[in-house]
Design a protein around this motif. Structure first.
Motif, PDB file in Angstrom:
ATOM      1  N   MET A 119      -4.822  -9.403 -43.418  1.00  0.00           N
ATOM      2  CA  MET A 119      -3.571  -8.710 -43.675  1.00  0.00           C
ATOM      3  C   MET A 119      -3.773  -7.203 -43.564  1.00  0.00           C
ATOM      4  N   LEU A 120      -2.844  -6.544 -42.888  1.00  0.00           N
ATOM      5  CA  LEU A 120      -2.898  -5.089 -42.741  1.00  0.00           C
ATOM      6  C   LEU A 120      -1.573  -4.497 -43.193  1.00  0.00           C
ATOM      7  N   LYS A 121      -1.617  -3.671 -44.237  1.00  0.00           N
ATOM      8  CA  LYS A 121      -0.433  -2.973 -44.726  1.00  0.00           C
ATOM      9  C   LYS A 121      -0.647  -1.479 -44.539  1.00  0.00           C
ATOM     10  N   ILE A 122       0.297  -0.834 -43.879  1.00  0.00           N
ATOM     11  CA  ILE A 122       0.179   0.593 -43.581  1.00  0.00           C
ATOM     12  C   ILE A 122       1.271   1.357 -44.314  1.00  0.00           C
ATOM     13  N   TYR A 123       0.846   2.399 -45.044  1.00  0.00           N
ATOM     14  CA  TYR A 123       1.781   3.277 -45.735  1.00  0.00           C
ATOM     15  C   TYR A 123       1.619   4.681 -45.166  1.00  0.00           C
ATOM     16  N   GLN A 124       2.699   5.230 -44.642  1.00  0.00           N
ATOM     17  CA  GLN A 124       2.640   6.542 -44.006  1.00  0.00           C
ATOM     18  C   GLN A 124       3.642   7.486 -44.663  1.00  0.00           C
ATOM     19  N   SER A 125       3.198   8.693 -44.936  1.00  0.00           N
ATOM     20  CA  SER A 125       4.083   9.684 -45.551  1.00  0.00           C
ATOM     21  C   SER A 125       3.529  11.081 -45.347  1.00  0.00           C
ATOM     22  N   ASN A 126       4.421  12.084 -45.462  1.00  0.00           N
ATOM     23  CA  ASN A 126       3.961  13.473 -45.431  1.00  0.00           C
ATOM     24  C   ASN A 126       3.922  14.062 -46.838  1.00  0.00           C
ATOM     25  N   ILE A 144     -21.657  -5.374 -27.668  1.00  0.00           N
ATOM     26  CA  ILE A 144     -21.477  -5.117 -29.097  1.00  0.00           C
ATOM     27  C   ILE A 144     -20.112  -5.648 -29.562  1.00  0.00           C
ATOM     28  N   ILE A 145     -19.090  -5.379 -28.754  1.00  0.00           N
ATOM     29  CA  ILE A 145     -17.734  -5.863 -29.075  1.00  0.00           C
ATOM     30  C   ILE A 145     -17.682  -7.386 -29.054  1.00  0.00           C
ATOM     31  N   ASN A 146     -18.242  -7.991 -28.012  1.00  0.00           N
ATOM     32  CA  ASN A 146     -18.231  -9.453 -27.896  1.00  0.00           C
ATOM     33  C   ASN A 146     -19.005 -10.115 -29.032  1.00  0.00           C
ATOM     34  N   ASN A 147     -20.123  -9.495 -29.399  1.00  0.00           N
ATOM     35  CA  ASN A 147     -20.929 -10.011 -30.509  1.00  0.00           C
ATOM     36  C   ASN A 147     -20.162  -9.946 -31.821  1.00  0.00           C
ATOM     37  N   PHE A 148     -19.418  -8.872 -31.995  1.00  0.00           N
ATOM     38  CA  PHE A 148     -18.592  -8.704 -33.193  1.00  0.00           C
ATOM     39  C   PHE A 148     -17.516  -9.791 -33.256  1.00  0.00           C
ATOM     40  N   LEU A 149     -16.884 -10.060 -32.129  1.00  0.00           N
ATOM     41  CA  LEU A 149     -15.832 -11.074 -32.067  1.00  0.00           C
ATOM     42  C   LEU A 149     -16.374 -12.483 -32.323  1.00  0.00           C
ATOM     43  N   LYS A 150     -17.589 -12.738 -31.849  1.00  0.00           N
ATOM     44  CA  LYS A 150     -18.190 -14.069 -32.011  1.00  0.00           C
ATOM     45  C   LYS A 150     -18.631 -14.340 -33.452  1.00  0.00           C
ATOM     46  N   ASN A 151     -18.845 -13.284 -34.217  1.00  0.00           N
ATOM     47  CA  ASN A 151     -19.393 -13.433 -35.565  1.00  0.00           C
ATOM     48  C   ASN A 151     -18.357 -13.226 -36.665  1.00  0.00           C
ATOM     49  N   LYS A 152     -17.127 -13.583 -36.392  1.00  0.00           N
ATOM     50  CA  LYS A 152     -16.063 -13.413 -37.381  1.00  0.00           C
ATOM     51  C   LYS A 152     -16.329 -14.196 -38.667  1.00  0.00           C
ATOM     52  N   ILE A 181     -17.839  -9.130 -45.746  1.00  0.00           N
ATOM     53  CA  ILE A 181     -16.844  -8.067 -45.883  1.00  0.00           C
ATOM     54  C   ILE A 181     -16.111  -8.189 -47.217  1.00  0.00           C
ATOM     55  N   PRO A 182     -15.745  -7.068 -47.861  1.00  0.00           N
ATOM     56  CA  PRO A 182     -14.986  -7.136 -49.120  1.00  0.00           C
ATOM     57  C   PRO A 182     -13.633  -7.824 -48.910  1.00  0.00           C
ATOM     58  N   LYS A 183     -13.121  -8.418 -49.953  1.00  0.00           N
ATOM     59  CA  LYS A 183     -11.824  -9.112 -49.862  1.00  0.00           C
ATOM     60  C   LYS A 183     -10.666  -8.133 -49.733  1.00  0.00           C
ATOM     61  N   HIS A 221      -7.977  -4.095 -36.485  1.00  0.00           N
ATOM     62  CA  HIS A 221      -7.104  -5.162 -35.988  1.00  0.00           C
ATOM     63  C   HIS A 221      -7.863  -6.468 -35.739  1.00  0.00           C
ATOM     64  N   ILE A 222      -9.163  -6.376 -35.560  1.00  0.00           N
ATOM     65  CA  ILE A 222      -9.971  -7.592 -35.409  1.00  0.00           C
ATOM     66  C   ILE A 222     -10.169  -8.274 -36.758  1.00  0.00           C
ATOM     67  N   ILE A 223     -10.415  -7.469 -37.799  1.00  0.00           N
ATOM     68  CA  ILE A 223     -10.766  -8.042 -39.105  1.00  0.00           C
ATOM     69  C   ILE A 223      -9.564  -8.228 -40.038  1.00  0.00           C
ATOM     70  N   LYS A 224      -8.387  -7.811 -39.614  1.00  0.00           N
ATOM     71  CA  LYS A 224      -7.238  -7.864 -40.527  1.00  0.00           C
ATOM     72  C   LYS A 224      -6.861  -9.290 -40.941  1.00  0.00           C
ATOM     73  N   ASN A 225      -7.298 -10.285 -40.171  1.00  0.00           N
ATOM     74  CA  ASN A 225      -6.990 -11.674 -40.521  1.00  0.00           C
ATOM     75  C   ASN A 225      -8.027 -12.302 -41.452  1.00  0.00           C
ATOM     76  N   ILE A 226      -9.121 -11.561 -41.721  1.00  0.00           N
ATOM     77  CA  ILE A 226     -10.155 -12.122 -42.600  1.00  0.00           C
ATOM     78  C   ILE A 226     -10.331 -11.317 -43.890  1.00  0.00           C
ATOM     79  N   THR A 227      -9.551 -10.249 -44.048  1.00  0.00           N
ATOM     80  CA  THR A 227      -9.582  -9.462 -45.278  1.00  0.00           C
ATOM     81  C   THR A 227      -8.236  -8.750 -45.451  1.00  0.00           C
TER      82      THR A 227
END
Length: 297
Positions: free
Chosen positions: A1-8, A182-190, A197-199, A218-224
């Protein structure tokens, strides 16, 4: 899950941080939270704000944003005993470049483009440039390594691409991975990443998140669960960051469809800010926060 809060308005973001960080705290008040920040000076502001508003000192561990994600990549680097890949080390790239420029035959193409390369300054400069490409133009490095078609015909990129390929050859001799691997290795080791990774991850950024870190998010947003708090003066999207995500979606590394449940953005901007504040918004807020807290301490 990814929640974004933006403000000035920094106060709005800090209030949101307090609310989110206190969620479910009744169950375990001593639970350690992971907080990613631009620099360690921000740590004091967050701690003081939380303690004054919630009357409690939280168990928070702070990390620099880019270093946290580089360490995450390091933790899945089994071949090299969890070492940080050479591509992220400026000194290592400098010495690789030094070994390349010693071979005059391999560097003839640099003379063709009128590049003065026979010195340490050139190696230091190019090492810095290539690391910036990794963080701010990762799609460019990916295209160089995978021979994907690149619409850019800039002379600058032509000789830099050739130089990068020579670097990759040296890296392969050292039995290291290139950027694509490096990217492919990261994707394979989800699955493994989900175990280490922290919850929950909180991120407070006063500058735009660079495209490479945003890509990893965006890769890890579904696992934390990731809570991203962004201070921004203008209601404009980062073109660099968006072009990177679009590229990796086109080649099916990131999902093309937006999943509303896992990603949404909350924006709250206050436009009663004068021209001076717009030009010096970060400097203004640093002075404001410092004065605000030092008066009360």
């Amino acid at each position: 899950m990814l929640k974004i809060y933006q403000s000035n308005q920094i106060n709005f973001l800090l209030k949101k941080i307090c609310t989110k960080i206190m969620t479910n705290k009744n169950k375990n008040i001593f639970l350690e939270e992971i907080f990613l920040i631009d620099n360690l000076n921000i740590k004091k502001w967050i701690e003081i704000y939380i303690s004054k508003n919630k009357n409690i000192s939280m168990n928070i561990k702070y990390f620099i944003i880019s270093k946290f994600f580089i360490n995450l990549i390091r933790n899945i680097n089994h071949k090299k005993k969890y070492q940080i890949p050479i591509l992220f080390k400026k000194k290592s790239l400098q010495w690789i470049l030094m070994s390349i420029i010693r071979d005059q035959k391999k560097c003839l193409f640099l003379k063709k483009y009128g590049i003065f390369y026979k010195n340490f300054e050139f190696c230091s400069y190019m090492a810095d440039i290539f690391i910036k490409y990794i963080f701010f133009k990762p799609e460019l490095i990916y295209m160089w390594e995978t021979e994907k078609k690149n619409n850019s015909s800039k002379t600058l990129y032509l000789w830099q691409k050739k130089l990068w390929k020579l670097i990759i050859k040296k890296i392969k001799d050292l039995k290291e991975n290139n950027f694509t691997e490096i990217i492919n290795n990261f994707l394979k080791n989800k699955k493994y990443i989900s175990q280490i990774i922290p919850k929950k991850i909180f991120i407070l950024s006063f500058s735009p998140i660079n495209p490479f870190v945003n890509f990893i998010i965006h890769i890890i947003k579904n696992i934390t669960s990731i809570y991203l708090f962004q201070y921004q003066i203008y209601d404009k999207k980062n073109k660099n960051m968006n072009s990177t995500l679009v590229f990796f979606k086109k080649i099916n590394i990131l999902p093309k469809k937006k999943i509303i449940k896992n990603h949404y953005c909350v924006k709250k901007n206050f436009f009663l800010i004068n021209l001076i504040q717009k030009k010096f918004y970060l400097f203004y807020n640093i002075i404001y926060l410092t004065n605000h807290f030092t008066k009360k301490i």
